[in-house]
Write a protein that holds these residues in place. Structure first.
Motif, PDB file in Angstrom:
ATOM      1  N   UNK A  23       0.831  -1.208   0.000  1.00  0.00           N
ATOM      2  CA  UNK A  23       0.000   0.000   0.000  1.00  0.00           C
ATOM      3  C   UNK A  23       0.863   1.255   0.000  1.00  0.00           C
ATOM      4  N   UNK A  24       1.803   1.298   0.923  1.00  0.00           N
ATOM      5  CA  UNK A  24       2.669   2.478   1.035  1.00  0.00           C
ATOM      6  C   UNK A  24       3.503   2.673  -0.222  1.00  0.00           C
ATOM      7  N   UNK A  25       4.050   1.565  -0.751  1.00  0.00           N
ATOM      8  CA  UNK A  25       4.896   1.653  -1.932  1.00  0.00           C
ATOM      9  C   UNK A  25       4.149   2.160  -3.149  1.00  0.00           C
ATOM     10  N   UNK A  26       2.956   1.636  -3.381  1.00  0.00           N
ATOM     11  CA  UNK A  26       2.183   2.054  -4.552  1.00  0.00           C
ATOM     12  C   UNK A  26       1.717   3.496  -4.420  1.00  0.00           C
ATOM     13  N   UNK A  27       1.283   3.878  -3.208  1.00  0.00           N
ATOM     14  CA  UNK A  27       0.860   5.267  -3.016  1.00  0.00           C
ATOM     15  C   UNK A  27       2.042   6.218  -3.198  1.00  0.00           C
ATOM     16  N   UNK A  28       3.213   5.831  -2.730  1.00  0.00           N
ATOM     17  CA  UNK A  28       4.401   6.659  -2.889  1.00  0.00           C
ATOM     18  C   UNK A  28       4.725   6.856  -4.362  1.00  0.00           C
ATOM     19  N   UNK A  29       4.555   5.815  -5.150  1.00  0.00           N
ATOM     20  CA  UNK A  29       4.813   5.926  -6.583  1.00  0.00           C
ATOM     21  C   UNK A  29       3.810   6.838  -7.276  1.00  0.00           C
ATOM     22  N   UNK A  30       2.625   6.991  -6.685  1.00  0.00           N
ATOM     23  CA  UNK A  30       1.613   7.846  -7.288  1.00  0.00           C
ATOM     24  C   UNK A  30       0.393   7.113  -7.793  1.00  0.00           C
ATOM     25  N   UNK A  31       0.276   5.826  -7.477  1.00  0.00           N
ATOM     26  CA  UNK A  31      -0.887   5.053  -7.899  1.00  0.00           C
ATOM     27  C   UNK A  31      -2.054   5.265  -6.934  1.00  0.00           C
ATOM     28  N   UNK A  32      -3.261   5.136  -7.475  1.00  0.00           N
ATOM     29  CA  UNK A  32      -4.488   5.214  -6.682  1.00  0.00           C
ATOM     30  C   UNK A  32      -4.923   3.797  -6.342  1.00  0.00           C
ATOM     31  N   UNK A  33      -4.927   3.453  -5.035  1.00  0.00           N
ATOM     32  CA  UNK A  33      -5.370   2.121  -4.620  1.00  0.00           C
ATOM     33  C   UNK A  33      -6.650   2.197  -3.787  1.00  0.00           C
ATOM     34  N   UNK A  34      -7.341   3.323  -3.875  1.00  0.00           N
ATOM     35  CA  UNK A  34      -8.623   3.457  -3.199  1.00  0.00           C
ATOM     36  C   UNK A  34      -8.508   3.308  -1.693  1.00  0.00           C
ATOM     37  N   UNK A  35      -9.511   2.669  -1.093  1.00  0.00           N
ATOM     38  CA  UNK A  35      -9.563   2.538   0.357  1.00  0.00           C
ATOM     39  C   UNK A  35      -9.097   1.197   0.871  1.00  0.00           C
ATOM     40  N   UNK A  36      -8.359   0.440   0.076  1.00  0.00           N
ATOM     41  CA  UNK A  36      -7.924  -0.879   0.518  1.00  0.00           C
ATOM     42  C   UNK A  36      -6.935  -0.789   1.674  1.00  0.00           C
ATOM     43  N   UNK A  37      -7.072  -1.717   2.620  1.00  0.00           N
ATOM     44  CA  UNK A  37      -6.058  -1.884   3.654  1.00  0.00           C
ATOM     45  C   UNK A  37      -5.735  -3.365   3.811  1.00  0.00           C
ATOM     46  N   UNK A  38      -6.231  -4.180   2.900  1.00  0.00           N
ATOM     47  CA  UNK A  38      -6.162  -5.634   3.016  1.00  0.00           C
ATOM     48  C   UNK A  38      -5.185  -6.209   1.991  1.00  0.00           C
ATOM     49  N   UNK A  39      -5.021  -7.534   1.943  1.00  0.00           N
ATOM     50  CA  UNK A  39      -4.181  -8.146   0.908  1.00  0.00           C
ATOM     51  C   UNK A  39      -4.766  -8.043  -0.490  1.00  0.00           C
ATOM     52  N   UNK A  40      -6.002  -7.548  -0.612  1.00  0.00           N
ATOM     53  CA  UNK A  40      -6.599  -7.265  -1.916  1.00  0.00           C
ATOM     54  C   UNK A  40      -6.286  -5.809  -2.237  1.00  0.00           C
ATOM     55  N   UNK A  41      -5.466  -5.580  -3.266  1.00  0.00           N
ATOM     56  CA  UNK A  41      -4.987  -4.229  -3.560  1.00  0.00           C
ATOM     57  C   UNK A  41      -5.392  -3.845  -4.981  1.00  0.00           C
ATOM     58  N   UNK A  42      -6.375  -2.951  -5.142  1.00  0.00           N
ATOM     59  CA  UNK A  42      -6.751  -2.498  -6.479  1.00  0.00           C
ATOM     60  C   UNK A  42      -5.864  -1.339  -6.930  1.00  0.00           C
ATOM     61  N   UNK A  43      -5.359  -1.408  -8.128  1.00  0.00           N
ATOM     62  CA  UNK A  43      -4.578  -0.311  -8.698  1.00  0.00           C
ATOM     63  C   UNK A  43      -5.423   0.280  -9.821  1.00  0.00           C
ATOM     64  N   UNK A  44      -6.002   1.429  -9.578  1.00  0.00           N
ATOM     65  CA  UNK A  44      -6.939   2.035 -10.516  1.00  0.00           C
ATOM     66  C   UNK A  44      -6.178   2.642 -11.703  1.00  0.00           C
ATOM     67  N   UNK A  45      -6.586   2.247 -12.915  1.00  0.00           N
ATOM     68  CA  UNK A  45      -5.876   2.669 -14.120  1.00  0.00           C
ATOM     69  C   UNK A  45      -6.727   3.600 -14.976  1.00  0.00           C
ATOM     70  N   UNK A  46      -7.973   3.218 -15.285  1.00  0.00           N
ATOM     71  CA  UNK A  46      -8.835   4.058 -16.122  1.00  0.00           C
ATOM     72  C   UNK A  46      -9.546   3.250 -17.180  1.00  0.00           C
ATOM     73  N   UNK A  47      -9.248   3.520 -18.446  1.00  0.00           N
ATOM     74  CA  UNK A  47      -9.900   2.830 -19.549  1.00  0.00           C
ATOM     75  C   UNK A  47      -9.445   1.388 -19.700  1.00  0.00           C
ATOM     76  N   UNK A  48     -10.285   0.580 -20.357  1.00  0.00           N
ATOM     77  CA  UNK A  48      -9.950  -0.833 -20.555  1.00  0.00           C
ATOM     78  C   UNK A  48      -8.665  -1.021 -21.340  1.00  0.00           C
ATOM     79  N   UNK A  49      -8.504  -0.265 -22.422  1.00  0.00           N
ATOM     80  CA  UNK A  49      -7.322  -0.435 -23.276  1.00  0.00           C
ATOM     81  C   UNK A  49      -6.045  -0.116 -22.508  1.00  0.00           C
TER      82      UNK A  49
END
Length: 415
Positions: free
Chosen positions: A304-330
């Motif tokens: 969580x900390x690493x991805x947020x530091x890089x600038x990724x949006x992982x929403x409200x996760x605090x669990x081993x399920x980590x969503x990395x929000x990207x945008x469009x399907x392509x």
């Protein structure tokens, strides 16, 4: 004349199932946080074996011994000839574990949720979180009850719908405990209060939280210290239990009713002996080795900390399920390929599985991941994200502090 066979999958599915490595139906050989993909070793971050028990020698030995004694299949439904003493042992053990009067073991977790359908009769009202698993959605649709979905974790919306409902109707609130895509928890304290105030039953699918959350691994109710808040649990053995199968646990009278009315249980071959024995062995480990939960949450916090530091949006996760929000399907499909090229296999969720324009990559972390695996995952997302322009070319100097609830979950799992 129209042809019923003329239907086709969506353009999105056609694109992501084309030639080359793909996120759907990709054959992989996975174990202990790694996988083999066309002979190439990669970090496996798309497996829900959170506690790493699927490959545990004790679980495998229990399955092997059950096959030697009972064979590979019961070749019958639980109702007629397909119930072994093992099934009854697992049901009794799970009922005690979850603090319930009784439990019913089914062949899959999906079937456990479908088994809820007889409870949803004419004149009843079911309030369902809009992010619930597809199996809960199907169970409610298959019943005769009035379906009233509420916005994901929006307690004001749920309260409004409850207040507008017939006060004399039988009512149920149905929710996932830990949501499988976003990695966030249901708001159990508020759900329990609303259920009490409006005289509704509270049904929780603990597929992703039973075994993982709470000091003893008993799930979301134990996590919130609300042992009596949930009226009926469903769950699966395909996550923390390293096996396959499902369970419904609750009042004895309700479980007895479902044993004789739930079509998904009555008309399905019973859970094979090996899977039952594996689940029993896994339950022993879940109870006796809480350090597995501590480990996977420590790894989660680092990701969580690493991805947020890089600038990724992982929403409200605090669990081993980590969503990395990207945008469009392509774009999300390209990101999935880039991360795989860096040696990390992940899951991709695009529309219509998620709303249009909200495609994401999901990471599933395991207690058997090493520190090196976690570094590899973060490095892969950094390299791929920079190539696609999704994150800044250089990381910020300071890492953001994880949300307070992350620390609370780690502490709770360590108790």
């Amino acid at each position: 004349m129209a042809d019923i066979f003329a239907k086709q999958v969506s353009p999105v599915i056609r694109v992501i199932t084309g030639a080359g490595p793909r996120p759907l139906y990709q054959a992989v050989e996975a174990r202990d946080g790694e996988a083999s993909l066309d002979g190439v070793r990669v970090v496996m971050a798309a497996c829900n074996d959170y506690l790493g028990l699927a490959g545990d020698p004790r679980v495998a030995a229990a399955a092997s011994q059950a096959i030697a004694r009972y064979g590979a299949s019961c070749s019958g439904s639980r109702l007629i000839g397909g119930t072994l003493p093992l099934h009854e042992e697992l049901e009794a053990r799970l009922a005690t574990f979850l603090g319930c009067e009784a439990a019913l073991v089914t062949t899959t977790g999906f079937q456990a949720n479908l088994a809820l359908t007889p409870l949803f009769g004419r004149g009843d009202i079911v309030f369902s979180d809009m992010s619930n698993h597809a199996s809960l959605v199907d169970a409610i649709r298959a019943g005769w009850a009035d379906r009233r979905p509420y916005r994901h974790s929006d307690m004001e919306h749920l309260e409004h719908k409850l207040a507008a409902a017939d006060p004399d109707a039988a009512k149920a609130i149905v929710t996932d405990g830990l949501f499988s895509v976003e990695g966030d928890l249901c708001r159990l304290p508020e759900l329990a209060e609303l259920a009490r105030r409006f005289e509704a039953r509270l049904v929780v699918d603990g597929a992703h939280d039973i075994g993982l959350l709470g000091a003893g691994g008993r799930g979301v109710a134990e996590h919130f210290s609300l042992p009596n808040a949930v009226d009926l649990y469903t769950g699966t053995f395909s996550k923390c239990f390293g096996s396959v199968g499902g369970v419904i646990a609750g009042p004895a009278a309700v479980i007895q009713f479902l044993r004789y009315t739930a079509r998904s249980a009555i008309f399905s071959a019973s859970l094979p002996p090996a899977s039952v024995a594996a689940a029993i062995a896994a339950l022993d480990i879940i109870v006796s080795e809480p350090e597995r939960r501590t480990r996977v949450f420590e790894l989660s916090r680092r990701v969580h900390c690493g991805l947020r530091t890089l600038g990724f949006d992982i929403g409200g996760s605090f669990s081993p399920i980590v969503p990395v929000h990207i945008g469009g399907n392509d774009l999300c499909g390209r990101m999935w390929q880039e991360v795989l090229q860096e040696g990390v296999f992940t899951s991709m969720f695009g529309a219509p599985a998620v709303p249009e324009g909200q495609a994401l990559i999901r990471l599933s972390l395991q207690a058997t991941h090493t520190d090196e695996h976690i570094t590899h995952i973060l490095d892969a997302f950094a390299a791929a994200g920079r190539r696609l322009g999704l994150i800044p070319a250089a990381a910020p100097l300071a890492s953001p502090r994880p949300p307070a609830d992350t620390d609370e979950v780690v502490a709770a799992s360590a108790r």
